[in-house]
Every structure is written in structure tokens, then in C-alpha cells.
Design an enzyme around this catalytic site. Structure first.
Site, PDB file in Angstrom:
ATOM      1  N   GLU A  85      28.258 -14.832  20.741  1.00  0.00           N
ATOM      2  CA  GLU A  85      28.671 -16.130  20.181  1.00  0.00           C
ATOM      3  C   GLU A  85      29.821 -15.952  19.180  1.00  0.00           C
ATOM      4  OE1 GLU A  85      24.524 -16.906  19.200  1.00  0.00           O
ATOM      5  OE2 GLU A  85      24.701 -18.828  20.228  1.00  0.00           O
TER       6      GLU A  85
ATOM      7  N   GLU B 167      18.472 -14.403  24.116  1.00  0.00           N
ATOM      8  CA  GLU B 167      17.517 -15.135  23.270  1.00  0.00           C
ATOM      9  C   GLU B 167      16.292 -15.625  24.041  1.00  0.00           C
ATOM     10  OE1 GLU B 167      20.801 -15.671  23.395  1.00  0.00           O
ATOM     11  OE2 GLU B 167      21.619 -15.716  21.359  1.00  0.00           O
TER      12      GLU B 167
HETATM   13  N1  COA Z   1      18.223  -7.189  15.356  1.00  0.00           N
HETATM   14  C1  COA Z   1      17.669  -6.222  14.592  1.00  0.00           C
HETATM   15  N2  COA Z   1      17.638  -4.930  14.938  1.00  0.00           N
HETATM   16  C2  COA Z   1      18.210  -4.593  16.105  1.00  0.00           C
HETATM   17  C3  COA Z   1      18.807  -5.535  16.944  1.00  0.00           C
HETATM   18  C4  COA Z   1      18.801  -6.890  16.540  1.00  0.00           C
HETATM   19  N3  COA Z   1      19.373  -7.863  17.262  1.00  0.00           N
HETATM   20  N4  COA Z   1      19.271  -4.894  18.047  1.00  0.00           N
HETATM   21  C5  COA Z   1      18.990  -3.596  17.878  1.00  0.00           C
HETATM   22  N5  COA Z   1      18.344  -3.413  16.705  1.00  0.00           N
HETATM   23  C6  COA Z   1      17.858  -2.150  16.141  1.00  0.00           C
HETATM   24  C7  COA Z   1      16.632  -1.632  16.852  1.00  0.00           C
HETATM   25  O1  COA Z   1      15.462  -2.279  16.372  1.00  0.00           O
HETATM   26  C8  COA Z   1      16.691  -0.173  16.494  1.00  0.00           C
HETATM   27  O2  COA Z   1      16.246  -0.032  15.150  1.00  0.00           O
HETATM   28  P1  COA Z   1      15.223   1.171  14.751  1.00  0.00           P
HETATM   29  O3  COA Z   1      15.968   2.429  15.113  1.00  0.00           O
HETATM   30  O4  COA Z   1      15.034   0.991  13.282  1.00  0.00           O
HETATM   31  O5  COA Z   1      14.004   0.962  15.581  1.00  0.00           O
HETATM   32  C9  COA Z   1      18.183   0.113  16.505  1.00  0.00           C
HETATM   33  O6  COA Z   1      18.824  -1.147  16.332  1.00  0.00           O
HETATM   34  C10 COA Z   1      18.674   0.718  17.796  1.00  0.00           C
HETATM   35  O7  COA Z   1      18.280  -0.128  18.856  1.00  0.00           O
HETATM   36  P2  COA Z   1      17.477   0.381  20.150  1.00  0.00           P
HETATM   37  O8  COA Z   1      16.744  -0.785  20.715  1.00  0.00           O
HETATM   38  O9  COA Z   1      16.671   1.585  19.803  1.00  0.00           O
HETATM   39  O10 COA Z   1      18.689   0.819  21.085  1.00  0.00           O
HETATM   40  P3  COA Z   1      18.702   0.855  22.672  1.00  0.00           P
HETATM   41  O11 COA Z   1      19.951   1.548  23.053  1.00  0.00           O
HETATM   42  O12 COA Z   1      17.411   1.398  23.191  1.00  0.00           O
HETATM   43  O13 COA Z   1      18.760  -0.680  23.127  1.00  0.00           O
HETATM   44  C11 COA Z   1      19.589  -2.943  23.075  1.00  0.00           C
HETATM   45  C12 COA Z   1      19.884  -1.441  22.835  1.00  0.00           C
HETATM   46  C13 COA Z   1      20.817  -3.723  22.595  1.00  0.00           C
HETATM   47  C14 COA Z   1      19.346  -3.193  24.560  1.00  0.00           C
HETATM   48  C15 COA Z   1      18.344  -3.360  22.278  1.00  0.00           C
HETATM   49  O14 COA Z   1      18.467  -2.898  20.957  1.00  0.00           O
HETATM   50  C16 COA Z   1      18.112  -4.831  22.238  1.00  0.00           C
HETATM   51  O15 COA Z   1      17.665  -5.423  23.201  1.00  0.00           O
HETATM   52  N6  COA Z   1      18.409  -5.478  21.067  1.00  0.00           N
HETATM   53  C17 COA Z   1      18.158  -6.875  20.848  1.00  0.00           C
HETATM   54  C18 COA Z   1      19.198  -7.730  21.506  1.00  0.00           C
HETATM   55  C19 COA Z   1      18.873  -9.201  21.333  1.00  0.00           C
HETATM   56  O16 COA Z   1      17.877  -9.697  21.774  1.00  0.00           O
HETATM   57  N7  COA Z   1      19.774  -9.917  20.648  1.00  0.00           N
HETATM   58  C20 COA Z   1      19.661 -11.339  20.431  1.00  0.00           C
HETATM   59  C21 COA Z   1      18.994 -11.595  19.159  1.00  0.00           C
HETATM   60  S1  COA Z   1      18.721 -13.343  18.912  1.00  0.00           S
END
Ligand code: COA
Length: 258
Positions: free
Chosen positions: A112, A132
Site C-alpha cells: 500500500e 491481510e
Molecule cells: N509484522 C511484525 N513482524 C513481522 C512481520 C509483520 N508484518 N513480518 C515479518 N515479521 C517478523 C517475524 O515475526 C519474524 O520475527 P521473529 O524473528 O522475532 O520471529 C521476522 O520478522 C522474520 O520473519 P519470518 O516470518 O521468520 O521470515 P520468513 O522469511 O520465514 O517469512 C514472510 C517472510 C514475509 C512470508 C512472513 O514473515 C510473513 O508472512 N509476514 C507477514 C506478512 C503479512 O501478513 N503482512 C500483512 C500484515 S497486515
């Protein structure tokens, strides 16, 4: 300089880097507040012509809103956190050009924010999505409104209703990003573009952006009238006199921003 937003000025370009790589540069309240403070300062800073927004590290641009802040938060507190002015809208209406330099995950609020920018350059390993729906939510930073305008209703529906991620090549093919380059070329390509734009008259850039942005909200007949008025406004500037004179004298224009 803020704690979670780093700023580097390169000539007339300000690079704002969201610096929470351990959280994939998730948009926390602090990130949004510090970004707003930088935007406010740069708006009246004549030495900066263009902003580039990016994320720290090589994995993520912005992985969305900070999901940690959602847990247990009462809806009215969430509404307060989403009060205007919002960084997405401030950026979308910003008088100076803003370029998203997308260096990895570009999800949710990240996608966004990228759509609130004027131009998007992505590395070929970037991933895009509005996930989301998987959290029982919908986009809340403008995604339901800006994504269909950016890529068309069908692609917007598919992305928002599935929460699926797409790669950079597909993002480019549907018009979500304007250019895709190798990761090692991302900064140079973006800065070259930003520098080229920043070398134009700041006043004319502002008028051009205003005309372009008006196309989002005005019927085309009204937009054409508005464009004519803005053209004549540009016609009244010293920079127009200088631009025309420089062309006729076969030299580079020297803009005054007047
Ligand atoms: N908010 C808060 N923390 C987030 C985040 C978010 N949107 N996206 C990633 N992080 C954090 C993870 O919790 C993790 O923290 P930790 O090491 O303290 O546990 C760190 O960032 C690394 O993320 P991780 O999930 O381990 O990396 P990955 O390579 O396995 O996966 C993604 C990457 C982007 C696929 C995954 O992090 C994800 O799905 N994130 C959320 C995306 C999302 O839904 N965004 C919309 C929010 S409304």
C-alpha cells in the site's frame, strides 16, 4: 535522524530507509510517525527534490503493518492508530516525487505504501501481496482503493481475496511496478531515475504531479480543463521563461523554482 527511519541525502535526493530488518521492516507506529516527520521536513526543504523510500537489508522492503501491534488491541485503539493524517495519504498527495525502491517483500501496508508512491522500481527477487485476508482482515492502508486503480479490478480482487504473493515479473506485467532490475542494480537504477527527476524545476514537477494526481479523481472533461489551467500556471513561471530561452540558446536550463 530517527531510530527506525534512516535518512541519506544524495545530491537532491533523500533516501528514507525503514530500518527494522529483524522484523522485515514492518510498519510499526514508530515507523509511521518517523516517516511523517521526515516527510514534513523535506516538504519545505528546497535542497531536496525527490524522495526514495526503501527497506533495510536485502530481504524486505516492508512486510506489512506490524502484526505484533494488532494482538489484543481494542478496535477503538486501532481506529485511533489509523487516524488522519495517514502516511499513505500524505505520501500519495505529496508535492515532491516519491519513488519506491522495492528490495524484497512488499506486502500488506508495504504494498500500500509502494502504491502511494509515484513510481516503483523493484529488484527481481521482490514479492508482492495483500495477505491481510489470511489474518481475518482486509487492507487498511488504501489497498482496496489504490490496487484496483493500479492493476485493474480483476487482479486486485485476485490478490486481495486470496492473499497470494506474486513475483516481480508478474507485478510488472500487471502494472504494479514500473521497472524490475537485478538486486545489485536496484540502487543505481533508482538513483539515476531520481536524480534525473530531481534535476527538473521543482515548481514544474509540483504542477505536473498535481495534474497527474487529479486524473484519479476527476472525470476526463474536468481533468482536461484543470490541465489547461495548470499548464497556464506553469506558463506564468520564471522557470518556463528560462526553459524556453535555454532551449533556443541550445544550453542547459538553470531552474530557480520560481
Ligand atoms: N509484522 C511484525 N513482524 C513481522 C512481520 C509483520 N508484518 N513480518 C515479518 N515479521 C517478523 C517475524 O515475526 C519474524 O520475527 P521473529 O524473528 O522475532 O520471529 C521476522 O520478522 C522474520 O520473519 P519470518 O516470518 O521468520 O521470515 P520468513 O522469511 O520465514 O517469512 C514472510 C517472510 C514475509 C512470508 C512472513 O514473515 C510473513 O508472512 N509476514 C507477514 C506478512 C503479512 O501478513 N503482512 C500483512 C500484515 S497486515
Amino acid at each position: 535522524m530517527g531510530e527506525v527511519i534512516l535518512r541519506e541525502d544524495v545530491g537532491r535526493v533523500a533516501i528514507l530507509t525503514i530500518n527494522r530488518p529483524d522484523k522485515l521492516n514492518a510498519l510499526s507506529e514508530q515507523v509511521r510517525d518517523e516517516m511523517m516527520a521526515e516527510l514534513e521536513e523535506i516538504e519545505t526543504n528546497d535542497s531536496i527534490g525527490v524522495i526514495v523510500v526503501t527497506g533495510a537489508g536485502d530481504k524486505s522492503f516492508i512486510a506489512g503493518a506490524d502484526i505484533g501491534e494488532f494482538e489484543g488491541r481494542p478496535p477503538f485503539d486501532q481506529r485511533h492508530a489509523m487516524r488522519s493524517p495517514r502516511v499513505f495519504d500524505v505520501m500519495a498527495n505529496y508535492p515532491k516525487p516519491v519513488i519506491a525502491m522495492i528490495n524484497g517483500f512488499c506486502l500488506g501496508g508495504g504494498c500500500e505504501l509502494a502504491m502511494s508512491c509515484d513510481i516503483r522500481i523493484a529488484s527481481d527477487n521482490a514479492r508482492f501481496g495483500q495477505p491481510e485476508i489470511k489474518l481475518g482482515l482486509i487492507p487498511g492502508g488504501g489497498g482496496t482503493q489504490r490496487l484496483p486503480r493500479q492493476v485493474g479490478m480483476g487482479h486486485a480482487m485476485r490478490l486481495i481475496l486470496t492473499g497470494d504473493m506474486i513475483g516481480a515479473a508478474e507485478a510488472q506485467s500487471i502494472g504494479l511496478v514500473e521497472a524490475v532490475v537485478a538486486p545489485e542494480e536496484l540502487r543505481e537504477t533508482t538513483l539515476e531515475l531520481a536524480g534525473k527527476i530531481a534535476a527538473m524545476s521543482p515548481l514544474t514537477l509540483k504542477i505536473a504531479k498535481e495534474a497527474l494526481r487529479a486524473s484519479d479523481r476527476l472525470p476526463v472533461e474536468d481533468g482536461l480543463v484543470y490541465e489547461r489551467d495548470l499548464f497556464c500556471l506553469a506558463f506564468s513561471t520564471e522557470d518556463k521563461n528560462e526553459g524556453v530561452k535555454a532551449f533556443l540558446e541550445k544550453r542547459q536550463a538553470e531552474w530557480q523554482g520560481k
